[in-house]
Design a protein around this motif. Structure first.
Motif, PDB file in Angstrom:
ATOM      1  N   HIS A  31      -9.761   2.450   0.395  1.00  0.00           N
ATOM      2  CA  HIS A  31     -11.156   2.121   0.703  1.00  0.00           C
ATOM      3  C   HIS A  31     -11.800   1.344  -0.439  1.00  0.00           C
ATOM      4  CE1 HIS A  31     -15.525   3.009   1.335  1.00  0.00           C
ATOM      5  NE2 HIS A  31     -15.181   2.771   2.590  1.00  0.00           N
ATOM      6  N   LEU A  35      -4.404  -0.464   4.667  1.00  0.00           N
ATOM      7  CA  LEU A  35      -5.485  -1.452   4.586  1.00  0.00           C
ATOM      8  C   LEU A  35      -5.806  -2.060   5.945  1.00  0.00           C
ATOM      9  CD1 LEU A  35      -4.339  -3.273   1.339  1.00  0.00           C
ATOM     10  CD2 LEU A  35      -6.447  -1.963   1.581  1.00  0.00           C
ATOM     11  N   LEU A  45      -6.531  -9.959   1.262  1.00  0.00           N
ATOM     12  CA  LEU A  45      -5.481  -9.014   0.903  1.00  0.00           C
ATOM     13  C   LEU A  45      -4.286  -9.205   1.826  1.00  0.00           C
ATOM     14  CD1 LEU A  45      -7.650  -5.783   0.464  1.00  0.00           C
ATOM     15  CD2 LEU A  45      -6.877  -7.359  -1.322  1.00  0.00           C
ATOM     16  N   GLU A  60      -1.096  -7.339   2.905  1.00  0.00           N
ATOM     17  CA  GLU A  60      -0.496  -6.007   2.863  1.00  0.00           C
ATOM     18  C   GLU A  60       0.932  -6.061   3.387  1.00  0.00           C
ATOM     19  OE1 GLU A  60      -1.636  -1.413   4.042  1.00  0.00           O
ATOM     20  OE2 GLU A  60      -2.307  -3.026   5.374  1.00  0.00           O
ATOM     21  N   ASP A  71      -9.452  -2.221   7.873  1.00  0.00           N
ATOM     22  CA  ASP A  71     -10.075  -3.548   7.891  1.00  0.00           C
ATOM     23  C   ASP A  71      -9.998  -4.226   9.256  1.00  0.00           C
ATOM     24  OD1 ASP A  71     -10.939  -6.128   6.350  1.00  0.00           O
ATOM     25  OD2 ASP A  71      -9.109  -6.713   7.406  1.00  0.00           O
ATOM     26  N   ARG A 109     -10.088  -9.153   6.748  1.00  0.00           N
ATOM     27  CA  ARG A 109      -9.808  -9.668   5.407  1.00  0.00           C
ATOM     28  C   ARG A 109      -8.362  -9.384   4.999  1.00  0.00           C
ATOM     29  NH1 ARG A 109     -12.839 -11.671   1.482  1.00  0.00           N
ATOM     30  NH2 ARG A 109     -14.705 -11.342   2.729  1.00  0.00           N
ATOM     31  N   VAL A 110      -7.623  -8.684   5.846  1.00  0.00           N
ATOM     32  CA  VAL A 110      -6.249  -8.277   5.552  1.00  0.00           C
ATOM     33  C   VAL A 110      -5.272  -9.034   6.443  1.00  0.00           C
ATOM     34  CG1 VAL A 110      -4.596  -6.363   5.637  1.00  0.00           C
ATOM     35  CG2 VAL A 110      -6.914  -5.979   4.754  1.00  0.00           C
ATOM     36  N   THR A 113       0.824  -1.208   0.000  1.00  0.00           N
ATOM     37  CA  THR A 113       0.000   0.000   0.000  1.00  0.00           C
ATOM     38  C   THR A 113       0.855   1.254   0.000  1.00  0.00           C
ATOM     39  OG1 THR A 113      -1.580  -1.260   1.344  1.00  0.00           O
ATOM     40  CG2 THR A 113      -1.948   1.099   1.163  1.00  0.00           C
ATOM     41  N   LEU A 137     -10.571  -2.310  -0.521  1.00  0.00           N
ATOM     42  CA  LEU A 137     -11.230  -3.140   0.503  1.00  0.00           C
ATOM     43  C   LEU A 137     -12.645  -3.521   0.066  1.00  0.00           C
ATOM     44  CD1 LEU A 137     -10.103  -1.468   3.840  1.00  0.00           C
ATOM     45  CD2 LEU A 137      -9.643  -3.809   3.112  1.00  0.00           C
ATOM     46  N   GLN A 138     -13.355  -2.583  -0.539  1.00  0.00           N
ATOM     47  CA  GLN A 138     -14.704  -2.889  -1.024  1.00  0.00           C
ATOM     48  C   GLN A 138     -14.657  -3.954  -2.126  1.00  0.00           C
ATOM     49  OE1 GLN A 138     -16.049   1.127  -2.107  1.00  0.00           O
ATOM     50  NE2 GLN A 138     -17.493   1.067  -0.395  1.00  0.00           N
ATOM     51  N   GLU A 180     -13.947  -7.384  -0.601  1.00  0.00           N
ATOM     52  CA  GLU A 180     -15.146  -7.921   0.063  1.00  0.00           C
ATOM     53  C   GLU A 180     -16.107  -8.498  -0.969  1.00  0.00           C
ATOM     54  OE1 GLU A 180     -17.777  -8.931   3.039  1.00  0.00           O
ATOM     55  OE2 GLU A 180     -15.796  -8.031   3.344  1.00  0.00           O
TER      56      GLU A 180
END
Length: 462
Positions: free
Chosen positions: A260, A290, A273, A275, A294, A298-299, A244, A263-264, A267
């Motif tokens: 942002h 991230l 993800l 990072e 989050d 999910r990260v 990132t 991340l959407q 999902e």
């Protein structure tokens, strides 16, 4: 003597904070006032305050002084690590040899630590012993040295990533961390997304795992959302590895809006993800990332000390959900047994004593000066279209029309100049524009600048 006295003072103030005698937000006396109160020199008082900042008890405010920091949540005491109570399989046997829940250890695979007391290794390493803690010559806890994990958790909380020490797994640097994640998730043939241009050692790891490696076009603002959408829809990847901030090799950082949006997308597409954040300690803690948005749902977050302290120390970490950390710890035990407790203690001590914070301050200044100088020098010889570095070591420098990056690197090598051509970092070598990854620390070298000046004057290099 000064260091010992500074530690005593720091311990005294820390106890006052823990007992509530100094409340969060309270301003401490100036260095001069505190030095007079404790009967020490100003240098000793600065050392004590630096230790307290590093340990999370105080926070400095420029031009105002030192204040009691907000308390951090308890970490290791709140979550007990899961373990198997019997050596019923190879993972549980390994785990017991590292965690040592049993006093009688007939099934252990190594001699007792007492047999190593007074060894030549101990004499030469001269590792510090804090609070009477005994340094043993065994494997250590499989997740890594506990106090260092506590300290890393505290630093992540400062970055708005709310974790406990039980969510931290120490590794042999970021490359080892990425390797563990690949081993855990990837089966031969699985589709995996990566930045392109991106981190080329990761490409090699994924190819070793026989993954289907797919590059997502990296722009100055981050991964191209349309390219990501199209490739994710086509290949249904489970993972996307990305950097990132201060991206290697382009040196750029994603915008908050881009973070942002990514991340959407993750999902909606069902992606995890990963990072990779190797320059985090050089960037302001409030920098959007991230993992902060989050909160590790999910990260998976990867950090390292290799880029900011020493590549030879080989210490990094993974921060993730507790269940995933337990699984990755098992993979770590099965592949390397454990990371180096000696090195992890050394890094912890550097952080606890405030030395690492001082080092980072100096390093940030050097990076800022070198980045400004590199941009000035490169512009001066006719190179352009590059983005300003975002706090890391790298600047992505597109080459003039007609210049082949690989041919240029070969020609430079004949003159004793090592260049990093963009082809190495790109999965789609036909579509990429020839460029160089330039380390700003070396960019002012006269031989390099003369070589590039001549290249710009000549034009085509093929």
């Amino acid at each position: 003597m000064r260091i010992a006295r500074a530690e005593q003072i720091a311990r005294n103030i820390a106890q006052q904070v823990e007992r509530g005698h100094l409340v969060p937000g309270a301003r401490l006396g100036s260095v001069r006032q505190a030095a007079s109160e404790f009967g020490v020199s100003k240098n000793t008082m600065v050392e004590a305050y630096d230790r307290l900042v590093a340990q999370g008890y105080l926070e400095p405010r420029r031009g105002s002084g030192f204040y009691v920091a907000r308390p951090r949540p308890k970490t290791s005491a709140a979550i007990r690590p899961a373990h198997v109570s019997e050596a019923i399989d190879l993972v549980s046997l390994l785990r017991e040899q590292l965690n040592q829940h049993y006093a009688v250890r007939v099934g252990d695979g190594r001699p007792p630590a007492a047999w190593m007391e007074g060894s030549e290794l101990g004499r030469h390493l001269r590792l510090s012993i804090r609070g009477g803690e005994r340094i043993e010559h065994g494997y250590g806890a499989p997740q890594g040295y506990g106090p260092l994990r506590e300290m890393i958790a505290g630093r992540l909380i400062e970055r708005s990533v709310h974790v406990t020490a039980e969510q931290i797994l120490l590794t042999f640097g970021a490359n080892h961390a990425l390797d563990l994640i690949v081993r855990h998730f990837i089966e031969p043939g699985d589709a995996v997304l990566v930045d392109s241009p991106g981190y080329y050692p990761l490409f090699g790891k994924l190819r070793l795992a026989r993954a289907n490696v797919i590059g997502v076009r990296r722009t100055a603002d981050g991964p191209d959302p349309e390219d990501l959408e199209a490739k994710a829809a086509q290949h249904r990847p489970r993972l996307f590895f990305t950097q990132t901030l201060a991206h290697n090799p382009t040196g750029t950082s994603m915008t908050p809006a881009g973070i942002h949006r990514l991340l959407q997308q993750a999902e909606r597409l069902g992606m995890i993800l990963v990072e990779d954040d190797p320059f985090a300690d050089l960037l302001p803690p409030i920098t959007p990332r991230l993992a902060a948005l989050d909160q590790l749902e999910r990260v998976i977050y990867v950090g390292t000390f290799s880029k900011t302290l020493s590549a030879s120390l080989r210490t990094g970490y993974i921060a993730a959900a507790p269940a995933l950390i337990r699984s990755l710890t098992d993979v770590k035990m099965l592949t390397v047994v454990n990371s180096s407790g000696y090195v992890e203690r050394l890094i912890h001590d550097l952080m606890a004593d405030g030395h690492y914070r001082h080092h980072l301050n100096r390093l940030r200044e050097r990076v800022a000066r070198a980045s400004a100088q590199a941009m000035s020098d490169l512009t001066g010889i006719g190179l352009q279209d590059f983005s300003a570095p975002a706090g890391g070591y790298y600047l992505w420098c597109p080459l003039p029309e007609g210049v082949d990056d690989v041919a240029l690197a070969r020609r430079a090598s004949e003159e004793g100049i090592f260049l990093a051509p963009s082809s190495i970092f790109s999965l789609d070598r036909e579509a990429h524009r020839p460029a160089l990854r330039i380390n700003v620390a070396y960019a002012e070298d006269p031989a390099f600048l003369d070589f590039m000046r001549q290249t710009c004057a000549e034009g085509a290099v093929a």
